[in-house]
Design a protein around this motif. Sequence first.
Motif, PDB file in Angstrom:
ATOM      1  N   ASP A 148       6.085 -13.127  17.708  1.00  0.00           N
ATOM      2  CA  ASP A 148       5.489 -14.460  17.747  1.00  0.00           C
ATOM      3  C   ASP A 148       4.731 -14.706  16.445  1.00  0.00           C
ATOM      4  O   ASP A 148       3.517 -14.567  16.364  1.00  0.00           O
ATOM      5  N   GLY A 149       5.473 -15.081  15.409  1.00  0.00           N
ATOM      6  CA  GLY A 149       4.849 -15.318  14.110  1.00  0.00           C
ATOM      7  C   GLY A 149       4.740 -14.037  13.305  1.00  0.00           C
ATOM      8  O   GLY A 149       4.435 -12.981  13.850  1.00  0.00           O
ATOM      9  N   ILE A 150       5.013 -14.103  12.016  1.00  0.00           N
ATOM     10  CA  ILE A 150       4.912 -12.948  11.134  1.00  0.00           C
ATOM     11  C   ILE A 150       3.907 -13.271  10.038  1.00  0.00           C
ATOM     12  O   ILE A 150       4.063 -14.245   9.303  1.00  0.00           O
ATOM     13  N   LEU A 151       2.874 -12.447   9.942  1.00  0.00           N
ATOM     14  CA  LEU A 151       1.788 -12.676   8.999  1.00  0.00           C
ATOM     15  C   LEU A 151       1.583 -11.436   8.133  1.00  0.00           C
ATOM     16  O   LEU A 151       1.905 -10.314   8.550  1.00  0.00           O
ATOM     17  N   PRO A 152       1.030 -11.579   6.940  1.00  0.00           N
ATOM     18  CA  PRO A 152       0.728 -10.409   6.101  1.00  0.00           C
ATOM     19  C   PRO A 152      -0.308  -9.518   6.789  1.00  0.00           C
ATOM     20  O   PRO A 152      -1.197  -9.996   7.500  1.00  0.00           O
ATOM     21  N   PHE A 153      -0.199  -8.208   6.567  1.00  0.00           N
ATOM     22  CA  PHE A 153      -1.169  -7.279   7.129  1.00  0.00           C
ATOM     23  C   PHE A 153      -2.533  -7.510   6.494  1.00  0.00           C
ATOM     24  O   PHE A 153      -2.651  -7.644   5.274  1.00  0.00           O
ATOM     25  N   ASP A 154      -3.571  -7.541   7.341  1.00  0.00           N
ATOM     26  CA  ASP A 154      -4.909  -7.857   6.853  1.00  0.00           C
ATOM     27  C   ASP A 154      -5.931  -6.803   7.292  1.00  0.00           C
ATOM     28  O   ASP A 154      -7.119  -7.072   7.359  1.00  0.00           O
ATOM     29  N   GLY A 155      -5.451  -5.589   7.596  1.00  0.00           N
ATOM     30  CA  GLY A 155      -6.364  -4.550   8.055  1.00  0.00           C
ATOM     31  C   GLY A 155      -6.788  -3.616   6.938  1.00  0.00           C
ATOM     32  O   GLY A 155      -6.666  -3.938   5.749  1.00  0.00           O
ATOM     33  N   SER A 156      -7.299  -2.435   7.314  1.00  0.00           N
ATOM     34  CA  SER A 156      -7.756  -1.451   6.330  1.00  0.00           C
ATOM     35  C   SER A 156      -6.572  -0.845   5.589  1.00  0.00           C
ATOM     36  O   SER A 156      -5.599  -0.418   6.202  1.00  0.00           O
ATOM     37  N   SER A 157      -6.670  -0.810   4.268  1.00  0.00           N
ATOM     38  CA  SER A 157      -5.611  -0.200   3.476  1.00  0.00           C
ATOM     39  C   SER A 157      -6.222   0.413   2.224  1.00  0.00           C
ATOM     40  O   SER A 157      -7.288   0.010   1.765  1.00  0.00           O
ATOM     41  N   ALA A 158      -5.520   1.418   1.699  1.00  0.00           N
ATOM     42  CA  ALA A 158      -5.996   2.097   0.494  1.00  0.00           C
ATOM     43  C   ALA A 158      -4.815   2.747  -0.188  1.00  0.00           C
ATOM     44  O   ALA A 158      -3.726   2.873   0.388  1.00  0.00           O
ATOM     45  N   ILE A 159      -4.993   3.178  -1.425  1.00  0.00           N
ATOM     46  CA  ILE A 159      -3.971   3.905  -2.150  1.00  0.00           C
ATOM     47  C   ILE A 159      -4.368   5.381  -2.203  1.00  0.00           C
ATOM     48  O   ILE A 159      -5.553   5.720  -2.151  1.00  0.00           O
ATOM     49  N   SER A 160      -3.376   6.249  -2.299  1.00  0.00           N
ATOM     50  CA  SER A 160      -3.649   7.677  -2.159  1.00  0.00           C
ATOM     51  C   SER A 160      -4.467   8.271  -3.298  1.00  0.00           C
ATOM     52  O   SER A 160      -5.035   9.356  -3.153  1.00  0.00           O
ATOM     53  N   ASP A 161      -4.545   7.587  -4.452  1.00  0.00           N
ATOM     54  CA  ASP A 161      -5.370   8.122  -5.548  1.00  0.00           C
ATOM     55  C   ASP A 161      -6.738   7.442  -5.612  1.00  0.00           C
ATOM     56  O   ASP A 161      -7.401   7.441  -6.645  1.00  0.00           O
ATOM     57  N   ASP A 162      -7.145   6.869  -4.492  1.00  0.00           N
ATOM     58  CA  ASP A 162      -8.470   6.259  -4.388  1.00  0.00           C
ATOM     59  C   ASP A 162      -9.547   7.314  -4.700  1.00  0.00           C
ATOM     60  O   ASP A 162      -9.392   8.492  -4.355  1.00  0.00           O
ATOM     61  N   PRO A 163     -10.645   6.924  -5.356  1.00  0.00           N
ATOM     62  CA  PRO A 163     -11.718   7.888  -5.647  1.00  0.00           C
ATOM     63  C   PRO A 163     -12.265   8.595  -4.408  1.00  0.00           C
ATOM     64  O   PRO A 163     -12.860   9.675  -4.515  1.00  0.00           O
TER      65      PRO A 163
END
Length: 523
Positions: free
Chosen positions: A85-100
């Motif tokens: 029912d509707g497709i929206l961009p993900f808006d939750g917690s995200s990070a990249i693996s080389d984050d400090p």
Amino acid sequence: RKIGYMMADATKKFFANSMTDCNEIDRRARLQSRFDAAGQGHVFENFPWDSPPATWTTVLDDLEGIPVDKLCDFVNSARASQELDGILPFDGSSAISDDPCRVKWEISGKNAISSGQVAVVVVAGGQGTRLGWSGAKGTYPRLGLPSGRTLFRLIAERIGRLRVITRGIEDGKDSGGGGSGPLPSVPLYVMTSPMNNAETREYFKAHDSFGLPTSDVQFFSQGTLPCLYDSASSGTCAPPILMDNATKVALAPDGNGGVYRSLSESGMLDDMGRRGIKHLHFISVDNILVRPADPIFIGYCIECNADVGNKAVWKCNAEEKVGVLAETMVKEGGEEVRRPCIVEYSDLSEEMRHRRDEDGKLVFGAGNICNHYFTYNFVREVVVPKMDCMYHIAKKQISVYHAAASDGDEIRRTSVPGIKLESFIFDCFVLSRSMAVLDVPREDEFSPVKNSPGVGVRDSPGTARAALSAQARAWAVAAGAVLTGDVISDLCEIGPDVSYAGEGLVECGAVTPGVELTCPFRF
């Protein structure tokens, strides 16, 4: 006296057989009543009534494992949820693996592993058919690695190495694995299929579980569900069950999402509970670069207080045919709320596939690689009770038994429009209240083995071997080695028993900083 013994023995056998007959007759009656009540009584039309009841056991065992009284709910739920029912961009917690913050995540993950709170579930029910291999994909012997390692061996040995480097971690302090005491337990739960269950068990047994404690390697089989006739006249009831032969129901695997029901019904969830497991890492067997129980990923999810975590690799381009992470609208308590989901490539519009943010990055670009984190409580208390509502309908032509055309011992078959019920491992994402996504480099963590060998063939043993070799060279360079020789060789290999993720190469003497290392190398 001898005659007396013989008569007594015959009497015992008679009563034992009579008891078996009575039990099987009663069981058949109970099952037939269940199937009749579910509108599936035709399954018993060709039942072997004339054969002795003691010979019915296999037929009855098969029928008893079918949740016939739930089929109607499975089908109706699947029909009602065919589209998002509707497709929206993900808006939750995200990070990249080389984050400090990765150092903090890694320590948190290692603490959990050292405390025996982490288990790995590998989805390994698939056969190696597309690879030209008749056995389980995890046992495929022609990856071409110098060591001859298989996918199963790579996973098991990585867990073994992880046990070493997490021993001796206390109060957030990493001792580098030099601590004393027993190695931590990191249980490996292997989901097989009815087709390869015995083979997979024997494979691990023949190789002494690749160094893991036997008690820490558990097996359970993927479930199956009946194939159904694709009939428009079934209304709100389940369509008729199709038959594979006169007495055997046509069955099909229930999809990799059946892992949750199988974990529960096999007693594996109970086993996890007894062990004190709190964090689960679900992985697919066919990714040659997969890092089981990855402490960075586990720690990231713990620090985010997530109930679900997902590793993703960003799509190479807009047209790469892979499912992506997104969000959809779900009704809860009379309100519509956003919940995470995986959207298949075919369900994205042209505009969605090419949409980019202000930095030029694909908005729907977080590719799904079947690499997921769940809390134990989320799986047991949220997912398992609601899995009955998460099946999808796959319409296919199905070869079935044709009773009218069969003659004596000759069994005739026909093809009919059918329905297979299946679920996906990510279907439960919509149940999450706190999801965390970690974006990882493809070259470090994802190279699947799906297609048969061949020049220029993607996702093949050759491309996977090349990816593993490139990773080994990168690790050696990072440790200070100066590469010489065939520096693009696809035959460089660093065994998982030597290093889990590039650590310890200098300490074990494999690499000396500033000294040349000739490619291809293996250690």
